[in-house]
Design a protein around this motif. Structure first.
Motif, PDB file in Angstrom:
ATOM      1  N   THR A 235      16.265 -19.450  55.370  1.00 22.38           N
ATOM      2  CA  THR A 235      15.476 -19.597  56.601  1.00 22.38           C
ATOM      3  C   THR A 235      13.981 -19.626  56.363  1.00 22.38           C
ATOM      4  O   THR A 235      13.218 -19.944  57.274  1.00 22.38           O
ATOM      5  CB  THR A 235      15.803 -18.448  57.571  1.00 22.38           C
ATOM      6  N   GLY A 236      13.534 -19.266  55.146  1.00 29.47           N
ATOM      7  CA  GLY A 236      12.106 -19.216  54.879  1.00 29.47           C
ATOM      8  C   GLY A 236      11.444 -17.954  55.376  1.00 29.47           C
ATOM      9  O   GLY A 236      10.213 -17.838  55.348  1.00 29.47           O
ATOM     10  N   SER A 237      12.229 -16.993  55.843  1.00 29.08           N
ATOM     11  CA  SER A 237      11.685 -15.746  56.364  1.00 29.08           C
ATOM     12  C   SER A 237      12.626 -14.609  56.006  1.00 29.08           C
ATOM     13  O   SER A 237      13.839 -14.798  55.883  1.00 29.08           O
ATOM     14  CB  SER A 237      11.518 -15.819  57.885  1.00 29.08           C
ATOM     15  N   VAL A 238      12.038 -13.420  55.837  1.00 26.28           N
ATOM     16  CA  VAL A 238      12.856 -12.245  55.549  1.00 26.28           C
ATOM     17  C   VAL A 238      13.304 -11.558  56.826  1.00 26.28           C
ATOM     18  O   VAL A 238      14.100 -10.607  56.779  1.00 26.28           O
ATOM     19  CB  VAL A 238      12.078 -11.242  54.666  1.00 26.28           C
ATOM     20  N   GLN A 239      12.817 -12.018  57.978  1.00 26.35           N
ATOM     21  CA  GLN A 239      13.185 -11.421  59.251  1.00 26.35           C
ATOM     22  C   GLN A 239      14.573 -11.895  59.678  1.00 26.35           C
ATOM     23  O   GLN A 239      14.948 -13.049  59.457  1.00 26.35           O
ATOM     24  CB  GLN A 239      12.158 -11.789  60.333  1.00 26.35           C
TER      25      GLN A 239
END
Length: 255
Positions: A45-49
């Motif tokens: 997703t390109g995010s760690v969230q």
């Protein structure tokens, strides 16, 4: 976390230990599963969230058990997903999903022969002896008589875990067992110079029957071997009790 995970070359368990070493005063430390999930989420997703569609009630309920599931598997790797589900009071399918996300796979045990003290050294010496003779003579293995015996029952030896048949419809396959009339056959097999020799053993194998088997079958096995080459032939057998009978050992030594 991402820095530590990369520093450990993507090895999650090593990253878990390194993180504890770097930040010993933190109240909670991420498990190796957290490293795997966080890096996978970043890559996908390109995010760690965590994405919003993953924040539903059911997901949060399972998410709070993830570390408990991983801890139980690490402490007792033989636990089944149903047993873990009963202990945590969650569906076993959810346990399976968590373990699958952690890239864990239920590997099966493989039966191996029990080794006694000193067996490892004997096997090592045997392998070195084979390798040394192969260096001197590439055809050395052709001078070994490989032998073993096995009992074959009427219903065979079936591994139903791997016994299947691909079909578009259910063929309702069956395999007969528990025969009213049973029989079994005991066979002694020999492999020598790319040939297979089979001999039937009458009854249960003991020292006397094994001696008679050797005396009656040796001429057939060595029939095509010139007399001047027979002195270089080796006879190989396992450590079954009939093979070590006094009369058998004496006959093998003499012949």
């Amino acid at each position: 976390m991402i820095f530590v995970y990369g520093y450990c070359h993507g090895r999650a368990r090593e990253a878990e230990r390194e993180y504890r070493r770097m930040f010993p005063n933190r109240r909670r430390h991420p498990s190796f599963g957290v490293f795997i999930r966080t890096f996978r989420r970043l890559r996908q997703t390109g995010s760690v969230q965590v994405r919003k569609n993953q924040e539903g009630r059911g997901y949060r309920n399972i998410q709070q058990y993830e570390e408990n599931i991983i801890e139980r598997v690490v402490d007792t790797p033989e636990l089944s997903v149903r047993q873990i589900g009963r202990e945590l009071q969650i569906p076993h399918v959810s346990v399976w999903r968590v373990l699958h996300q952690e890239l864990l796979h239920p590997y099966h045990y493989q039966q191996v022969q029990h080794l006694q003290e000193g067996d490892n050294l004997q096997r090592l010496l045997f392998c070195n002896w084979i390798l040394q003779n192969l260096t001197e003579d590439p055809l050395f293995l052709q001078n070994i008589i490989w032998s073993d015996e096995s009992l074959f029952p009427k219903n065979g030896l079936n591994n139903f875990r791997n016994l299947h048949q691909w079909s578009l419809q259910n063929p309702h396959l069956t395999r007969r067992r528990a025969f009213q009339r049973r029989f079994k056959i005991n066979m002694w097999g020999v492999i020598f110079r790319n040939k297979l020799f089979l001999f039937e053993i009458n009854g249960i194998l003991n020292g006397q029957r094994y001696l008679e088997l050797l005396q009656n079958s040796t001429h057939e096995i060595l029939d095509e071997v010139p007399l001047n080459e027979r002195q270089y032939v080796y006879f190989l057998q396992d450590g079954a009790p009939p093979h070590n009978a006094r009369d058998v050992s004496a006959w093998l030594t003499e012949n």
